[in-house]
Design a protein around this motif. Structure first.
Motif, PDB file in Angstrom:
ATOM      1  N   LEU A  42      34.602 -26.640  10.091  1.00  0.00           N
ATOM      2  CA  LEU A  42      35.701 -26.762   9.457  1.00  0.00           C
ATOM      3  C   LEU A  42      35.984 -25.289   8.956  1.00  0.00           C
ATOM      4  O   LEU A  42      35.054 -24.292   9.036  1.00  0.00           O
ATOM      5  CB  LEU A  42      35.471 -27.310   8.058  1.00  0.00           C
ATOM      6  N   GLU A  43      37.105 -24.972   8.679  1.00  0.00           N
ATOM      7  CA  GLU A  43      37.361 -23.603   8.211  1.00  0.00           C
ATOM      8  C   GLU A  43      36.898 -23.785   6.587  1.00  0.00           C
ATOM      9  O   GLU A  43      37.348 -24.600   6.066  1.00  0.00           O
ATOM     10  CB  GLU A  43      38.939 -23.197   8.003  1.00  0.00           C
ATOM     11  N   ALA A  44      36.014 -23.056   6.154  1.00  0.00           N
ATOM     12  CA  ALA A  44      35.212 -23.016   4.651  1.00  0.00           C
ATOM     13  C   ALA A  44      35.809 -22.021   3.721  1.00  0.00           C
ATOM     14  O   ALA A  44      35.979 -20.858   4.177  1.00  0.00           O
ATOM     15  CB  ALA A  44      33.844 -23.096   5.103  1.00  0.00           C
ATOM     16  N   HIS A  45      36.082 -22.570   2.500  1.00  0.00           N
ATOM     17  CA  HIS A  45      36.378 -21.893   1.476  1.00  0.00           C
ATOM     18  C   HIS A  45      35.388 -21.753   0.270  1.00  0.00           C
ATOM     19  O   HIS A  45      35.153 -23.069   0.189  1.00  0.00           O
ATOM     20  CB  HIS A  45      38.080 -21.828   1.130  1.00  0.00           C
ATOM     21  N   VAL A  46      35.143 -20.770  -0.437  1.00  0.00           N
ATOM     22  CA  VAL A  46      34.266 -21.182  -1.879  1.00  0.00           C
ATOM     23  C   VAL A  46      35.232 -20.418  -3.128  1.00  0.00           C
ATOM     24  O   VAL A  46      35.768 -19.465  -2.862  1.00  0.00           O
ATOM     25  CB  VAL A  46      32.959 -20.169  -1.626  1.00  0.00           C
ATOM     26  N   VAL A  47      35.441 -21.326  -3.914  1.00  0.00           N
ATOM     27  CA  VAL A  47      36.248 -21.017  -5.146  1.00  0.00           C
ATOM     28  C   VAL A  47      34.933 -20.869  -6.227  1.00  0.00           C
ATOM     29  O   VAL A  47      34.297 -21.871  -6.627  1.00  0.00           O
ATOM     30  CB  VAL A  47      37.121 -22.097  -5.531  1.00  0.00           C
ATOM     31  N   GLU A  48      34.912 -19.742  -6.916  1.00  0.00           N
ATOM     32  CA  GLU A  48      34.081 -19.669  -8.243  1.00  0.00           C
ATOM     33  C   GLU A  48      34.823 -19.200  -9.332  1.00  0.00           C
ATOM     34  O   GLU A  48      35.691 -18.347  -9.187  1.00  0.00           O
ATOM     35  CB  GLU A  48      33.048 -18.562  -7.570  1.00  0.00           C
ATOM     36  N   PHE A  49      34.379 -19.645 -10.286  1.00  0.00           N
ATOM     37  CA  PHE A  49      35.081 -19.610 -11.769  1.00  0.00           C
ATOM     38  C   PHE A  49      34.507 -17.944 -12.111  1.00  0.00           C
ATOM     39  O   PHE A  49      35.512 -17.357 -12.728  1.00  0.00           O
ATOM     40  CB  PHE A  49      34.536 -20.735 -12.624  1.00  0.00           C
ATOM     41  N   ALA A  50      33.400 -17.796 -11.870  1.00  0.00           N
ATOM     42  CA  ALA A  50      32.856 -16.519 -12.380  1.00  0.00           C
ATOM     43  C   ALA A  50      33.314 -15.445 -11.526  1.00  0.00           C
ATOM     44  O   ALA A  50      34.027 -15.552 -10.427  1.00  0.00           O
ATOM     45  CB  ALA A  50      31.316 -16.434 -12.438  1.00  0.00           C
ATOM     46  N   PRO A  51      33.517 -14.013 -12.141  1.00  0.00           N
ATOM     47  CA  PRO A  51      33.934 -13.054 -11.229  1.00  0.00           C
ATOM     48  C   PRO A  51      33.138 -12.801  -9.976  1.00  0.00           C
ATOM     49  O   PRO A  51      33.487 -11.854  -9.210  1.00  0.00           O
ATOM     50  CB  PRO A  51      33.958 -11.746 -12.091  1.00  0.00           C
ATOM     51  N   ARG A  52      32.041 -13.352  -9.774  1.00  0.00           N
ATOM     52  CA  ARG A  52      31.159 -12.879  -8.647  1.00  0.00           C
ATOM     53  C   ARG A  52      30.296 -14.113  -8.112  1.00  0.00           C
ATOM     54  O   ARG A  52      30.274 -15.248  -9.094  1.00  0.00           O
ATOM     55  CB  ARG A  52      30.211 -11.889  -8.990  1.00  0.00           C
ATOM     56  N   LEU A  53      29.962 -13.940  -6.882  1.00  0.00           N
ATOM     57  CA  LEU A  53      29.043 -15.253  -6.287  1.00  0.00           C
ATOM     58  C   LEU A  53      27.679 -15.151  -7.007  1.00  0.00           C
ATOM     59  O   LEU A  53      27.314 -14.144  -7.260  1.00  0.00           O
ATOM     60  CB  LEU A  53      29.034 -14.910  -4.873  1.00  0.00           C
ATOM     61  N   MET A  54      27.040 -16.654  -7.003  1.00  0.00           N
ATOM     62  CA  MET A  54      26.047 -16.561  -7.417  1.00  0.00           C
ATOM     63  C   MET A  54      25.718 -15.836  -8.700  1.00  0.00           C
ATOM     64  O   MET A  54      24.711 -15.091  -8.973  1.00  0.00           O
ATOM     65  CB  MET A  54      24.842 -16.025  -6.535  1.00  0.00           C
ATOM     66  N   GLU A  92      32.370 -13.018   3.816  1.00  0.00           N
ATOM     67  CA  GLU A  92      33.468 -12.949   4.406  1.00  0.00           C
ATOM     68  C   GLU A  92      33.498 -12.484   5.673  1.00  0.00           C
ATOM     69  O   GLU A  92      34.314 -12.925   6.451  1.00  0.00           O
ATOM     70  CB  GLU A  92      34.450 -11.865   3.320  1.00  0.00           C
ATOM     71  N   GLY A  93      32.550 -11.650   5.875  1.00  0.00           N
ATOM     72  CA  GLY A  93      32.315 -11.315   7.245  1.00  0.00           C
ATOM     73  C   GLY A  93      32.108 -12.203   8.230  1.00  0.00           C
ATOM     74  O   GLY A  93      32.371 -12.425   9.703  1.00  0.00           O
ATOM     75  N   LEU A  94      31.680 -13.555   7.651  1.00  0.00           N
ATOM     76  CA  LEU A  94      31.289 -14.623   8.779  1.00  0.00           C
ATOM     77  C   LEU A  94      32.447 -15.536   8.793  1.00  0.00           C
ATOM     78  O   LEU A  94      32.456 -16.498   9.138  1.00  0.00           O
ATOM     79  CB  LEU A  94      30.152 -15.582   7.851  1.00  0.00           C
ATOM     80  N   GLY A  95      33.527 -15.186   8.158  1.00  0.00           N
ATOM     81  CA  GLY A  95      34.942 -15.933   8.157  1.00  0.00           C
ATOM     82  C   GLY A  95      34.771 -17.204   7.133  1.00  0.00           C
ATOM     83  O   GLY A  95      35.730 -18.009   7.185  1.00  0.00           O
ATOM     84  N   VAL A  96      34.171 -16.978   5.849  1.00  0.00           N
ATOM     85  CA  VAL A  96      34.302 -17.930   4.938  1.00  0.00           C
ATOM     86  C   VAL A  96      35.136 -17.286   3.867  1.00  0.00           C
ATOM     87  O   VAL A  96      34.918 -16.062   3.490  1.00  0.00           O
ATOM     88  CB  VAL A  96      32.860 -18.389   4.548  1.00  0.00           C
ATOM     89  N   GLY A  97      36.235 -17.894   3.311  1.00  0.00           N
ATOM     90  CA  GLY A  97      37.027 -17.353   2.463  1.00  0.00           C
ATOM     91  C   GLY A  97      36.544 -17.337   1.193  1.00  0.00           C
ATOM     92  O   GLY A  97      35.572 -18.352   0.692  1.00  0.00           O
ATOM     93  N   VAL A  98      36.444 -16.484   0.303  1.00  0.00           N
ATOM     94  CA  VAL A  98      35.844 -16.464  -0.957  1.00  0.00           C
ATOM     95  C   VAL A  98      36.927 -16.061  -2.163  1.00  0.00           C
ATOM     96  O   VAL A  98      37.543 -15.009  -1.968  1.00  0.00           O
ATOM     97  CB  VAL A  98      34.907 -15.181  -1.192  1.00  0.00           C
ATOM     98  N   HIS A  99      37.079 -17.088  -3.115  1.00  0.00           N
ATOM     99  CA  HIS A  99      37.847 -16.724  -4.107  1.00  0.00           C
ATOM    100  C   HIS A  99      37.295 -16.715  -5.497  1.00  0.00           C
ATOM    101  O   HIS A  99      37.109 -17.874  -6.037  1.00  0.00           O
ATOM    102  CB  HIS A  99      38.889 -17.917  -4.106  1.00  0.00           C
ATOM    103  N   THR A 100      36.968 -15.682  -6.028  1.00  0.00           N
ATOM    104  CA  THR A 100      36.253 -15.584  -7.256  1.00  0.00           C
ATOM    105  C   THR A 100      37.143 -15.345  -8.394  1.00  0.00           C
ATOM    106  O   THR A 100      38.492 -15.278  -8.395  1.00  0.00           O
ATOM    107  CB  THR A 100      35.256 -14.413  -7.328  1.00  0.00           C
TER     108      THR A 100
END
Ligand code: SRM
Ligand SMILES: Cc1cc2nc3c(=O)[nH]c(=O)nc-3n(C[C@H](O)[C@H](O)[C@H](O)COP(=O)(O)OP(=O)(O)OC[C@H]3O[C@@H](n4cnc5c(N)ncnc54)[C@H](O)[C@@H]3O)c2cc1C
Ligand code: SF4
Ligand code: FES
Lengths: 859, 124
Positions: free
Chosen positions: A180-192, A209-217
């Motif tokens: 699948l095309e994968a995305h991550v949505v995070e409430f905080a301003p950064r990952l982990m 992001e370089g791996l093609g996973v969308g990141v939405h912080t």
């Protein structure tokens, strides 16, 4: 099940609720400490599976099945009389009656352990009904959850994970591996956000992001709306602030909550934000009830990692068997690889201790980040953050955990070595109390003791101390400590092949290749000493055969082989041999079957179908072998290499030519593979299998190389093993075409030949391979070492120079001279006596032999 | 053992020719019902000197099979040995003693190379 104590059993009743990682560890510990003598133990698990390794849950998507993830010995419970109730949920605890309520009735307890773990938190985001739209509210915690994700992913193109923490990123990786095309949505301003600081979060984001996973912080999901069939995707996620993201499925990974409902309902003390309150001996507010693992709250803290849970399990096992252990908190440092990116967090990663100072190393180009947090006086390490390279982790963790004094320039601990970085902390610098394995609480002292008591290799050490059998994170450090201990005892870690060659098999392989050495004599002359022996001769014989593929019976090779290779047959217990022609892929014509039958009756050989889909003829004497082979070769057979450390068989299923489920020609592929690689000599034997569909009738996943047909091509599995220690093969590449398949196998086999130790099957080799499966994929698929072409051309040489060894020997009277039972007499060995059983010959046992022959000739 | 000049000629038996031997390996000869494993080191135990030949009983006491002549030869700490092909115990070529269990010893035979003949001195 009886409702009350079984009367004839005077033991106390101990009930454990929860058969997860911690509950299971507790059972193991109880058994180890002999608790079954005093307690009749009942374990209840809501999940239908045996306890499994949740930490490595994601490997379920990369080739491991439930069995491969299972924890501990499969028969553990039965062997020790522990009652295991799987798929059974406890619905209530009755503290007054001291009973638990099961679906089948009530069961009394004297002591009770709650190990119910935690459940994924799904925030109440408005959206479609979860009964009809399960794919809008998936979670990631159990095997069943993963099955659900897998089945929904089949019809999906895009998937979103809500939550950018450790588990969320693992879930995103899983979606990606499902195509699948994968995305991550995070409430905080950064990952982990829990483990990383701001810079660390930025570096990780760039990697991901370089791996093609969308990141939405910085995004809060306000609604998930179902779309219509006309739209591209099934759902639209609405974020606070107006942005949207369309998706086909949503996985929630927004944190976990302690599973404390049973405890709550029966009035045990619960923390303000959940969790069953426990003291230092893991007792709850009811002294007969313990709580351990992720459901337990100790000094206001929940520990969401397995190591502290294991410590709690040991504490309770100790309490119930008269031990003294206390739980005193745990270190929450973690090291992981997320989507292939190293991330590490140690101790006080945020530098929140008063007066703490930080050193940072940032590589914007390579998205690398390291932060070292030190105490105000600059003497000790308090914490660290690593993104991009975890090779610094072990050393930093030891500094932090053991309060080792910082070097003069603390920054050197996080600098690259070539820029003035400090060398990694040697194992000898660690105090004996240093924890090497936090999962099993094994200290350096315990490792040293095990070495003193005779553990001579890592495998033995793992069995003795259990170190490195939990999350596996400590494997590198364990190896370092072990080798250091050996060295310090003067037991120089000797990797020499034997007394004649001070080199490893891998080094000898390189010498033979690079210097173009073509005979044992030459190698011995240049790099060895003495006469050689039964260890180095066959090993070097095999290396020479792989590299130059000279006939095994050529004079310079003949003295190197053990008897099986020398006579191209397998020696049996009475000194006779078995004859096993190749039956590639298990496919054989009726005419050839008849010939096997005729030859077997003519020479009175015992006939048996082998486990490798071919036919073995047993009981031939040395001098009969050439005649037998002459007949077989005339009938179109060739040698089966059953005697060699070489390619054995490629097991096939009938495939799409006949089978109603087959999707590819598995027999055709098996034949192609077997004929391609037959004759290749390898460090140990190699077996392959090809199945025509996922039903897997050829058991390809138990082979060194396994191939399973898919609608689109082939899935390749590697490094499986049956035999003494079965290992499930791992999925290596999916849906590849036949050319790619063969290219990968060419490279894989030659890389194995080049780097494996003597008599090391691919499974063991793979387990010792640093970097594991990912590294192997990089080398074979991405050609990261630039070896691809070389490996392929080396393989081509072997294939091009293939010759049936038996045909070669039959054509040379000098070689045939060796096939004489006696050099001065044509008779056979008079001591070989057979009896008939089930219509076939077999060697006579001592009590069946004529008296005269059983007498030893006096010397 | 008696001195060579005291041996009667009818105690000397030709077993086979040197062409029947295999360099750095073993073959088996049959002599009056005895199976004799012959090991041939064409340049001796240090790989530098004269040819040497050793003869041991072909019977492997551990497996009960007649297979010693088909073992791999080599050395352990400079001592030439043969490894049984069945369970891999090592026997010293010069006196037949088993390295893994010195209570076990294979019978040895006095064998020499004479020109292209391999002869047995039967002094039993
Ligand atoms: C003949 C056969 C048993 C039979 O009657 O079915 C057999 C016979 C032997 N096996 Fe096997 N194995 C046979 C199939 C298997 C299988 C089943 C398979 O291939 O699907 C396995 C498990 C699969 C695997 O290897 O992963 C198997 C796992 C072993 C092992 C354990 C290897 C391991 O990695 O743990 C050994 C011992 C070893 O290799 O060190 C072994 C060793 C042997 C030896 C060589 C033992 C010995 O030194 O005498 C046996 C002699 C073979 C002979 O005399 O011809 N055999 N052996 C099978 C020959 C298959 C063929 O057509 O080539
Ligand atoms: C994808 C993933 C990756 C992870 N990675 C890591 C990692 O890298 N390192 C690390 O340290 N930790 C990691 N963890 C966390 C680790 O798995 C947990 O800390 C550990 O499993 C906790 O063990 P437990 O026994 O307390 O809970 P669990 O393993 O959750 O077990 C609890 C069990 O109790 C059962 N149960 C609950 N209620 C009842 C009832 N009423 N009756 C009967 N049975 C019941 C549940 O079904 C469950 O099987 C990861 C977790 C996940 C999900
Ligand atoms: S694996 Fe598939 S194709 Fe092969 S026999 Fe089984 S069901 Fe048929
Ligand atoms: S630290 Fe987890 S296995 Fe050792």
């Amino acid at each position: 099940m009886t409702a009350h104590h079984t009367t004839h059993d005077s033991r106390k009743q101990l009930v454990i609720i929860g058969n997860g990682m911690v509950g299971h560890h507790c059972v193991e510990q109880l058994i180890e400490r002999g608790a079954t003598e005093h307690y009749c133990i009942h374990v209840f698990g809501e999940e239908r599976h045996h306890a499994y390794d949740r930490v490595h849950l994601s490997e379920y998507f990369s080739g491991k099945d439930a069995d491969a993830l299972a924890l501990g010995e499969p028969d553990l419970h039965r062997t020790h009389g522990v009652e295991l109730h799987l798929g059974t949920r406890i619905s209530a605890i009755d503290r007054d009656a001291r009973e638990v309520v099961t679906p089948e009735g009530r069961l009394g307890y004297d002591s009770l352990i709650i190990a119910t773990g935690s459940y994924p938190f799904v925030p109440p985001v408005p959206g479609p009904d979860s009964e009809t739209h399960p794919q809008a509210r998936l979670v990631y915690r159990t095997l069943d959850d993963l099955d659900a994700i897998r089945s929904h992913a089949e019809h999906a193109r895009r998937g979103v994970v809500i939550g950018g923490g450790l588990l969320g990123l693992e879930a995103a990786n899983a979606l990606k591996s499902l195509g699948l095309e994968a995305h991550v949505v995070e409430f905080a301003p950064r990952l982990m956000p829990v483990q990383l600081d701001e810079q660390g979060g930025i570096a990780l984001r760039e990697h991901i992001e370089g791996l093609g996973v969308g990141v939405h912080t910085g995004q809060a999901t306000e609604e998930i709306a179902a779309l219509t069939a006309a739209d591209d995707c099934a759902y639209r996620m609405h974020f606070k602030g107006g942005e949207t993201l369309d998706t086909d499925l949503v996985v929630f990974s927004a944190g976990i909550r302690p599973q404390d409902r049973l405890a709550r309902d029966c009035g045990l003390e619960i923390g303000e934000r959940g969790g069953i309150v426990i003291d230092d001996s893991c007792r709850t507010s009811d002294p007969e009830i313990f709580a351990i693992g992720e459901c337990a709250l100790w000094q206001g803290r929940i520990f969401g990692l397995v190591a502290p849970g294991y410590t709690m399990a040991r504490t309770v096992a100790g309490c119930l068997t008269g031990g003294e252990e206390r739980f005193s908190g745990a270190d929450m440092s973690t090291k992981l690889k997320l989507l292939g990116v190293d991330v590490g967090s140690i101790g006080d990663a945020h530098g929140s201790t008063e007066g703490a100072k930080s050193y940072r190393w940032i590589d914007e180009a390579g998205s690398g980040y390291r932060r070292l947090v030190v105490s105000g006086d600059g003497k000790k390490v308090l914490g660290a953050v690593l993104v991009g390279d975890n090779s610094y982790y072990d050393t930093l963790l030891q500094y932090a955990q053991n309060g080792i004094d910082l070097p003069e320039n603390p920054a050197s601990l996080i600098l690259p070595q070539n820029e003035g970085g400090a060398p990694a902390l040697g194992a000898d610098a660690l105090p004996d109390s240093a924890t090497i394995c936090s999962c099993h609480n094994v200290t350096k002292g315990a490792v040293c003791q095990a070495v003193d008591e005779g553990c001579a290799d890592i495998a033995a050490l793992k069995i003795e101390t259990k170190a490195s059998t939990g999350c596996g994170g400590c494997a590198a450090l364990l190896k370092q400590v072990f080798e250091n201990e050996l060295e310090s005892r003067g037991m120089a870690v000797d990797r020499s092949l034997c007394e004649h060659f001070a080199y490893t098999r891998q080094e000898l392989y390189a010498l033979v290749r690079v210097e173009g050495i073509e005979s044992f004599d030459e190698l011995l002359e240049k790099h060895g000493q003495g006469l050689g022996c039964d260890i180095c001769k066959p090993t070097i014989g095999s290396i020479l055969a792989t590299c130059w593929n000279q006939p095994i019976m050529d004079p310079q090779n003949v003295a190197l082989q053990d008897t099986n290779d020398t006579f191209m047959a397998n020696m049996q217990k009475n000194g006779t041999y078995s004859v096993m022609p190749r039956v590639a892929g298990g496919e054989i014509t009726p005419e050839k079957l008849v010939v096997l039958g005729e030859v077997a009756s003519k020479y009175e050989l015992y006939t048996k179908i082998t486990g490798g889909q071919r036919i073995d003829l047993f009981g031939a004497e040395l001098h009969q072998l050439p005649d037998i082979w002459e007949e077989l070769i005339n009938a179109g057979f060739e040698t089966g290499h059953a005697y060699g450390k070489s390619i054995r068989t490629v097991k096939s299923c009938v495939g799409n030519t006949w089978c109603r489920y087959g999707v590819q020609d598995s027999v055709g592929m098996a034949l192609e593979l077997e004929h391609r690689y037959k004759g290749l000599r390898t460090p140990h034997k190699i077996k392959m299998g090809v199945s025509g569909c996922t039903r897997e009738c050829a058991e390809a996943q138990g082979k060194d190389i396994g191939v399973i047909a898919t609608e689109a091509g082939w899935n390749l599995y590697v490094c499986g093993n049956g035999g003494m220690r079965p290992r499930h093969a791992e999925l290596f590449a999916t849906d590849i075409d036949s050319d790619t398949l063969i290219r990968y196998i060419d490279r894989f086999l030659m890389f194995y030949v080049r780097t494996a130790d003597k008599l090391q099957r691919t499974s063991v080799w793979r387990e010792n391979l640093e970097g594991g499966l990912d590294y192997l994929k990089e080398v074979i698929i991405d050609d990261s070492l630039g070896l691809g072409e070389e490996l392929e051309s080396q393989m081509k040489h072997v294939i091009d120079t293939y010759e049936c060894e038996w045909a070669n020997a039959l054509g040379d009277p000098e070689k045939l001279k060796r096939f004489r039972t006696f050099v001065n007499d044509k008779c056979g060995d008079p001591d070989i006596v057979n009896v008939t059983e089930r219509g076939q010959p077999r060697p006579a046992r001592a009590d069946e032999r004529p008296e005269s022959l059983a007498v030893e000739i006096p010397s | 053992m008696t001195a060579a000049n005291a041996i009667r000629t009818d105690d000397i038996h030709e077993l086979c020719s040197t062409a029947d031997l295999v360099a750095w390996s073993g073959v088996v000869a049959l002599h009056q019902g005895r199976q004799i494993a012959l090991f041939y080191l064409p340049r001796g135990r240090d790989r530098r000197g004269d040819a040497e030949i050793f003869a041991l009983d072909n019977h492997d006491p551990f497996s009960g099979a007649n297979v010693i002549g088909r073992g791999i030869i080599g050395d352990k700490g400079g001592e030439p040995v043969v490894a049984s092909p069945i369970y891999k115990q090592h026997f010293r070529l010069r006196d037949g003693v088993c390295l893994e269990d010195d209570k076990v010893r294979l019978a040895t035979f006095e064998v020499r190379l004479e020109g292209d003949r391999v002869v047995l001195f039967d002094n039993a």
